[in-house]
Design a protein around this motif. Structure first.
Motif, mmCIF file in Angstrom:
data_model
loop_
_atom_site.group_PDB
_atom_site.id
_atom_site.type_symbol
_atom_site.label_atom_id
_atom_site.label_comp_id
_atom_site.label_asym_id
_atom_site.label_seq_id
_atom_site.Cartn_x
_atom_site.Cartn_y
_atom_site.Cartn_z
ATOM 1 N N UNK A 84 0.825 -1.206 0.000
ATOM 2 C CA UNK A 84 0.000 0.000 0.000
ATOM 3 C C UNK A 84 0.860 1.256 0.000
ATOM 4 N N UNK A 85 0.378 2.261 -0.714
ATOM 5 C CA UNK A 85 1.072 3.533 -0.818
ATOM 6 C C UNK A 85 0.322 4.575 -0.002
ATOM 7 N N UNK A 141 -3.330 -6.397 9.350
ATOM 8 C CA UNK A 141 -2.112 -5.606 9.151
ATOM 9 C C UNK A 141 -1.877 -5.420 7.657
ATOM 10 N N UNK A 142 -1.177 -4.329 7.327
ATOM 11 C CA UNK A 142 -0.814 -4.058 5.943
ATOM 12 C C UNK A 142 0.568 -3.421 5.898
ATOM 13 N N UNK A 143 1.227 -3.568 4.756
ATOM 14 C CA UNK A 143 2.499 -2.901 4.512
ATOM 15 C C UNK A 143 2.224 -1.527 3.908
ATOM 16 N N UNK A 153 9.189 -3.238 2.433
ATOM 17 C CA UNK A 153 8.129 -2.343 2.916
ATOM 18 C C UNK A 153 8.250 -2.033 4.403
ATOM 19 N N UNK A 154 9.338 -2.492 5.035
ATOM 20 C CA UNK A 154 9.437 -2.290 6.473
ATOM 21 C C UNK A 154 8.555 -3.283 7.211
ATOM 22 N N UNK A 155 8.147 -2.914 8.398
ATOM 23 C CA UNK A 155 7.307 -3.797 9.210
ATOM 24 C C UNK A 155 5.830 -3.531 8.899
#
Length: 628
Positions: free
Chosen positions: A462-463, A492-494, A522-524
């Motif tokens: 996701x942006x 949860x989402x990135x 994307x990190x955590x």
């Protein structure tokens, strides 16, 4: 020309003339100071050389040498742009220019002195006098800078006292900017930093008072009403904790932009803003290797499909930095093209060849675009992306995402580089969106086998702030008074910022190998419930959070890698390379967009390579979606 236009041109001309006159005045004063430095420097050098006793001939020779030195200083300084406004007065860049000018002038003066039939001054005078002159020049500039730095222009009676958290480069720039801007709303009265080595230091005249634990005491001690977070690239946890401590101490919380937002510019007073969700989700500085990027973009004809979307428009903005021969922006939405041109150019007349109004679902139109414009590099960002709608209308995913991508791939067989923008939903896909994007990855891998160019996919999640994103929805819901709807408390989402995502996409395209899917770090993953609660806390009134249940095709936790895919990062620490099995286009041409939905979804799952397409249908039943 109308009277209004004429008056505007006259005002603009007057402003330019005034600014040019001010610059010339500063440079004239600088040359005068430097000339005086040569007079004093040479005079002292000759006086000391003759043991404090000067004859008339010695004095005349010193004056002659000083006049020549002043002329040399002016000539060499102008050649090095010292007196042409290139360097800020008192800046470190100007120090280098001044030193170079004095060195060349001193050496030239020495040569002229040695060549003269009768030396006007001793051979040591140009060297000693040059050193003394340089000291005087730099000393004058230092005093000017000190006076300017320690005499703030802002009216401290009207400005809000603020504390800065972070004593790094951004804080130094910000303190300087706030104190020098007479229109600044903020007066820095203290700095906080967790680094023990920075305790008791001063940042441009403002003391460092301690670490994050000292925020409450510093607020009371200084009377500050606002804390400005001045760490350009910080961990999300640090931003959240400093914000919580600031609010608990009764102070407002502001931030300065990240380095990515600043685009290499220095932070200024106008950049201070309210905290956004992207700040609270974290900031990362992306190390971009410009050489390979410039190699495949500079001087090339670049086509961006879906140029009016969030990713496409940011791609266009960043690609421009690398000097393409031509940037072509294609979209079927004329309003989106208007918006992106307005962003890029500052005006949108919609009459330039850079805008291409065309639909990927029209093969003849796309064929004409490639035949007439002949792009070298293609970034394919056009797609339908809203998961719930595609679950209801899978035929549209076939027409746009699958067949549209196949059309572009077939027309782009002769390009040097093709980048297919994919999504994390293509990893172990469980939705129509995921199936369709996984199919595009496989089609791209197939075309890569049969062509000389580099065809690859880039996959990310996701942006932040994109149109239709969960953050946009939360913001609108909170603004309307709620409720804020969350599908599941544990979902949860990135997330990553659009700037960060596009930076990595462009970098990935430079290092990717044919047929690969490159997966961006994307990190955590972020709990959506936490994001919703942030919006609820920021609302002006109490906002309720309602849980609606997972929608058809949604996962509780998204994945970046599918079954059997390995996280391997051979070339960039934030970019993984995974192999993609190719797919014969004949398999997707047989799809029937008008077929019954369940059968069409099952066909998409099979072609995408999903191991258990029956699971998707059962998931739809679980969340109450009727089979149609």
């Amino acid at each position: 020309m109308s009277a209004r236009e004429w008056w505007g041109e006259m005002r603009l001309s007057a402003t330019r003339t005034s600014g040019e006159h001010a610059r010339q005045t500063v440079q004239t004063k600088a040359l005068a100071v430097d000339s005086l430095a040569w007079l004093v420097g040479l005079g002292v050098a000759v006086w000391v050389r003759y043991e404090h006793g000067l004859s008339t001939d010695n004095l005349v020779g010193a004056v002659q040498a000083a006049v020549v030195a002043c002329c040399l200083q002016a000539i060499v300084g102008r050649a090095l742009h010292l007196y042409r406004g290139r360097y800020g007065f008192g800046s470190f860049d100007e120090v280098r220019a001044v030193s170079g000018t004095v060195f060349v002038s001193s050496a030239t003066l020495l040569v002229l002195d040695l060549m003269a039939p009768v030396r006007p001054v001793p051979a040591s005078a140009p060297l000693v006098g040059g050193v003394l002159a340089l000291v005087i020049m730099l000393g004058g500039r230092y005093l000017h800078r000190v006076r300017r730095e320690h005499n703030p222009r802002l009216d401290t009676r009207l400005a809000t006292p603020v504390l800065l958290f972070g004593a790094g480069a951004a804080a130094h720039d910000l303190v300087r900017a706030l104190r020098r801007d007479h229109r600044s709303r903020y007066n820095p009265v203290g700095v906080l930093d967790d680094d023990p080595a920075k305790r008791h230091l001063w940042v441009n005249g403002v003391p460092v008072l301690g670490g994050r634990e000292e925020i409450p005491a510093a607020v009371v001690r200084t009377g500050a009403t606002t804390v400005i977070f001045s760490v350009s690239n910080a961990d999300a946890g640090l931003i959240r904790e400093v914000r919580q401590r600031s609010l608990a101490a009764g102070a407002l919380f502001k931030v300065v932009p990240s380095l990515a937002e600043l685009l290499d510019a220095r932070v200024a007073a106008r950049d201070v803003r309210d905290v956004s969700v992207s700040d609270l989700l974290g900031r990362r500085q992306i190390a971009v290797d410009l050489d390979p990027i410039a190699g495949y973009l500079a001087g090339k004809r670049v086509l961006v499909t879906g140029a009016g979307g969030s990713i496409g428009s940011e791609l266009c903005q960043q690609i421009r930095r690398f000097g393409p021969a031509e940037l072509m922006m294609l979209d079927r939405d004329e309003s989106a093209l208007h918006a992106v041109q307005l962003t890029l150019r500052g005006r949108a007349l919609l009459d330039s060849a850079e805008l291409i109004l065309a639909d990927l679902r029209d093969p003849d139109a796309i064929r004409r675009v490639f035949a007439e414009r002949r792009p070298d590099v293609v970034f394919h960002a056009a797609a339908l992306k809203h998961l719930p709608l595609l679950e209801r209308y899978p035929g549209e995913a076939v027409r746009s995402n699958v067949w549209g991508t196949l059309t572009v791939l077939e027309m782009a067989r002769d390009v040097e580089r093709f980048v297919n923008i994919s999504t994390d939903k293509a990893a172990n896909p469980a939705s129509v969106l995921g199936y369709s994007k996984r199919i595009t990855e496989r089609l791209t891998a197939h075309v890569a086998q049969a062509n000389c160019g580099t065809f690859l996919s880039v996959r990310f999640g996701n942006v932040l702030g994109s149109r239709g994103s969960v953050l946009t929805a939360f913001s609108a819901q909170a603004g309307a008074g709620g409720p804020i709807t969350v599908t599941h408390p544990a979902v949860t989402r990135y997330f990553m910022t659009v700037h960060e995502a596009v930076q990595l996409v462009i970098q990935a395209a430079a290092i990717g190998r044919p047929g690969e899917a490159l997966v961006l770090d994307m990190g955590k993953p972020v709990r959506i419930d936490d994001v919703a609660r942030h919006f609820a806390e920021q609302a002006t009134r109490r906002v309720e959070i309602v849980y609606t249940g997972l929608r058809p095709g949604e996962k509780l936790h998204e994945e970046l890698f599918g079954s059997g895919e390995v996280d391997v990062r051979p070339l960039h620490p934030l970019i993984s390379h995974v192999d993609v099995p190719p797919l014969d286009p004949a398999e997707v041409r047989s799809l029937d967009p008008g077929a019954p939905r369940d059968g069409l979804v099952a066909d998409l799952a099979r072609i995408a390579g999903h191991r258990d397409p029956v699971w998707a249908a059962s998931a739809r039943s679980i969340v109450g979606e009727p089979n149609r």
